[in-house]
Design a protein around this motif. Sequence first.
Motif, PDB file in Angstrom:
ATOM      1  N   LEU A 120      21.940   5.531  32.718  1.00 19.59           N
ATOM      2  CA  LEU A 120      21.873   4.769  33.966  1.00 19.59           C
ATOM      3  C   LEU A 120      21.150   5.568  35.048  1.00 19.59           C
ATOM      4  O   LEU A 120      20.336   5.009  35.805  1.00 19.59           O
ATOM      5  CB  LEU A 120      23.281   4.397  34.433  1.00 19.59           C
ATOM      6  CG  LEU A 120      23.370   3.595  35.739  1.00 19.59           C
ATOM      7  CD1 LEU A 120      22.587   2.298  35.645  1.00 19.59           C
ATOM      8  CD2 LEU A 120      24.826   3.317  36.099  1.00 19.59           C
ATOM      9  N   CYS A 121      21.416   6.880  35.122  1.00 18.78           N
ATOM     10  CA  CYS A 121      20.713   7.743  36.082  1.00 18.78           C
ATOM     11  C   CYS A 121      19.209   7.706  35.839  1.00 18.78           C
ATOM     12  O   CYS A 121      18.420   7.592  36.785  1.00 18.78           O
ATOM     13  CB  CYS A 121      21.214   9.181  35.957  1.00 18.78           C
ATOM     14  SG  CYS A 121      22.713   9.533  36.879  1.00 18.78           S
ATOM     15  N   SER A 122      18.824   7.825  34.583  1.00 16.48           N
ATOM     16  CA  SER A 122      17.400   7.817  34.236  1.00 16.48           C
ATOM     17  C   SER A 122      16.742   6.504  34.632  1.00 16.48           C
ATOM     18  O   SER A 122      15.650   6.487  35.222  1.00 16.48           O
ATOM     19  CB  SER A 122      17.241   8.057  32.731  1.00 16.48           C
ATOM     20  OG  SER A 122      15.876   8.023  32.365  1.00 16.48           O
ATOM     21  N   ALA A 123      17.400   5.389  34.322  1.00 23.33           N
ATOM     22  CA  ALA A 123      16.846   4.072  34.655  1.00 23.33           C
ATOM     23  C   ALA A 123      16.753   3.876  36.163  1.00 23.33           C
ATOM     24  O   ALA A 123      15.771   3.312  36.674  1.00 23.33           O
ATOM     25  CB  ALA A 123      17.697   2.972  34.021  1.00 23.33           C
ATOM     26  N   MET A 124      17.760   4.351  36.908  1.00 20.05           N
ATOM     27  CA  MET A 124      17.750   4.220  38.369  1.00 20.05           C
ATOM     28  C   MET A 124      16.624   5.036  38.999  1.00 20.05           C
ATOM     29  O   MET A 124      15.925   4.568  39.915  1.00 20.05           O
ATOM     30  CB  MET A 124      19.101   4.667  38.938  1.00 20.05           C
ATOM     31  CG  MET A 124      20.248   3.713  38.632  1.00 20.05           C
ATOM     32  SD  MET A 124      21.870   4.391  39.086  1.00 20.05           S
ATOM     33  CE  MET A 124      21.746   4.452  40.866  1.00 20.05           C
ATOM     34  N   PHE A 143      22.269  10.095  43.685  1.00 20.28           N
ATOM     35  CA  PHE A 143      21.132   9.185  43.871  1.00 20.28           C
ATOM     36  C   PHE A 143      20.937   8.840  45.351  1.00 20.28           C
ATOM     37  O   PHE A 143      19.797   8.819  45.847  1.00 20.28           O
ATOM     38  CB  PHE A 143      21.349   7.906  43.051  1.00 20.28           C
ATOM     39  CG  PHE A 143      20.174   6.969  43.083  1.00 20.28           C
ATOM     40  CD1 PHE A 143      19.022   7.260  42.385  1.00 20.28           C
ATOM     41  CD2 PHE A 143      20.221   5.800  43.831  1.00 20.28           C
ATOM     42  CE1 PHE A 143      17.930   6.402  42.420  1.00 20.28           C
ATOM     43  CE2 PHE A 143      19.148   4.939  43.876  1.00 20.28           C
ATOM     44  CZ  PHE A 143      17.995   5.238  43.165  1.00 20.28           C
ATOM     45  N   CYS A 144      22.017   8.576  46.055  1.00 22.70           N
ATOM     46  CA  CYS A 144      21.910   8.278  47.492  1.00 22.70           C
ATOM     47  C   CYS A 144      21.407   9.492  48.270  1.00 22.70           C
ATOM     48  O   CYS A 144      20.605   9.348  49.209  1.00 22.70           O
ATOM     49  CB  CYS A 144      23.259   7.826  48.039  1.00 22.70           C
ATOM     50  SG  CYS A 144      23.766   6.197  47.475  1.00 22.70           S
ATOM     51  N   LEU A 145      21.853  10.689  47.879  1.00 23.75           N
ATOM     52  CA  LEU A 145      21.382  11.908  48.526  1.00 23.75           C
ATOM     53  C   LEU A 145      19.882  12.083  48.317  1.00 23.75           C
ATOM     54  O   LEU A 145      19.143  12.446  49.257  1.00 23.75           O
ATOM     55  CB  LEU A 145      22.136  13.120  47.980  1.00 23.75           C
ATOM     56  CG  LEU A 145      21.740  14.484  48.548  1.00 23.75           C
ATOM     57  CD1 LEU A 145      22.016  14.534  50.054  1.00 23.75           C
ATOM     58  CD2 LEU A 145      22.489  15.600  47.820  1.00 23.75           C
ATOM     59  N   LEU A 151      18.004   9.681  50.581  1.00 28.56           N
ATOM     60  CA  LEU A 151      18.025  10.146  51.976  1.00 28.56           C
ATOM     61  C   LEU A 151      17.020  11.272  52.196  1.00 28.56           C
ATOM     62  O   LEU A 151      16.283  11.280  53.197  1.00 28.56           O
ATOM     63  CB  LEU A 151      19.433  10.610  52.353  1.00 28.56           C
ATOM     64  CG  LEU A 151      20.496   9.516  52.519  1.00 28.56           C
ATOM     65  CD1 LEU A 151      21.867  10.141  52.713  1.00 28.56           C
ATOM     66  CD2 LEU A 151      20.149   8.599  53.700  1.00 28.56           C
ATOM     67  N   ILE A 152      16.976  12.204  51.254  1.00 28.22           N
ATOM     68  CA  ILE A 152      16.041  13.323  51.367  1.00 28.22           C
ATOM     69  C   ILE A 152      14.596  12.829  51.327  1.00 28.22           C
ATOM     70  O   ILE A 152      13.752  13.238  52.132  1.00 28.22           O
ATOM     71  CB  ILE A 152      16.294  14.355  50.248  1.00 28.22           C
ATOM     72  CG1 ILE A 152      17.649  15.029  50.463  1.00 28.22           C
ATOM     73  CG2 ILE A 152      15.182  15.403  50.205  1.00 28.22           C
ATOM     74  CD1 ILE A 152      18.076  15.924  49.309  1.00 28.22           C
ATOM     75  N   ILE A 153      14.312  11.934  50.371  1.00 30.13           N
ATOM     76  CA  ILE A 153      12.944  11.428  50.216  1.00 30.13           C
ATOM     77  C   ILE A 153      12.519  10.630  51.443  1.00 30.13           C
ATOM     78  O   ILE A 153      11.398  10.783  51.955  1.00 30.13           O
ATOM     79  CB  ILE A 153      12.828  10.557  48.944  1.00 30.13           C
ATOM     80  CG1 ILE A 153      13.071  11.402  47.688  1.00 30.13           C
ATOM     81  CG2 ILE A 153      11.465   9.874  48.875  1.00 30.13           C
ATOM     82  CD1 ILE A 153      12.089  12.517  47.469  1.00 30.13           C
TER      83      ILE A 153
END
Length: 263
Positions: free
Chosen positions: A53-57, A114-116, A119-121
């Motif tokens: 799921l991380c990879s797909a997101m 993912f939210c962090l 925010l950074i980007i």
Amino acid sequence: MGLLTLHQPAFIFGLLGNIISFLVFLGPVPTFYTIYKKKSSEGYHSIPYVIALCSAMLLLYYGFLKSNAMLIITINSIGCAIEITYLILYLIFAPKKEKKFTIMLILFFNIGAFCLLMLIINFLVKSPQRVTAVGWVCAAYNVAVFAAPLSIMRKVIKTKSVEYMPFFLSFFLTLCATAWFFYGFFVKDMFIALPNILGFIFGIAQMILYLVYKGKQCKETNDKQQEYTEMKPNSIDSANFDNKETQMSEEVNKHNGSNENNV
């Protein structure tokens, strides 16, 4: 770079990558059918689905930042939906301990990290460099994911068993890596192409290991069967001898008993 068309190789490989990736996403369906029938996910781990799921997101986020990346967006949107479904089913049937652990993983990786990153980007990286920044994150993450089977390969070499490394999964993952490499190559996207070189190499290595140790495993099994077959008659003869010895002992006891009665 113009829009991809049916006449361009990039579209063909991207479409092929979508199809194969979709089949790979559906790979765990039999596992979750078993979980549904047992009404328990005990014995199964949620980590692979959290990682997927991380990879797909990440790739979905990358696709939205990048221009003309519809083929990346489509398959990873589908992938997110499938992986979320898997995790929901896992949580429904998971024991209390595994449920807490899975929720902690989802909160930390899929939501918190993912939210962090977003925010950074969005606040610390300038707009023209955002695609590159997220691309590097995606590439690094995918390299780590492709390197994960090294532990399984080591286990295969150590145990000489391919039980935990299905051939067709390795085969389809290799095809998937090949399709996405050529897609990245033709659209000149190194963040897609480079990690899939590693995926292709590890996929080929896994299939070679499977073929090598599958043959040895079958040979060992045949040797054990042959050894059992050779030993089996001896066991029968031994049993027959024991039966005969028992019968003789009974006859002697009867004879002695009759003599005692006569006395």
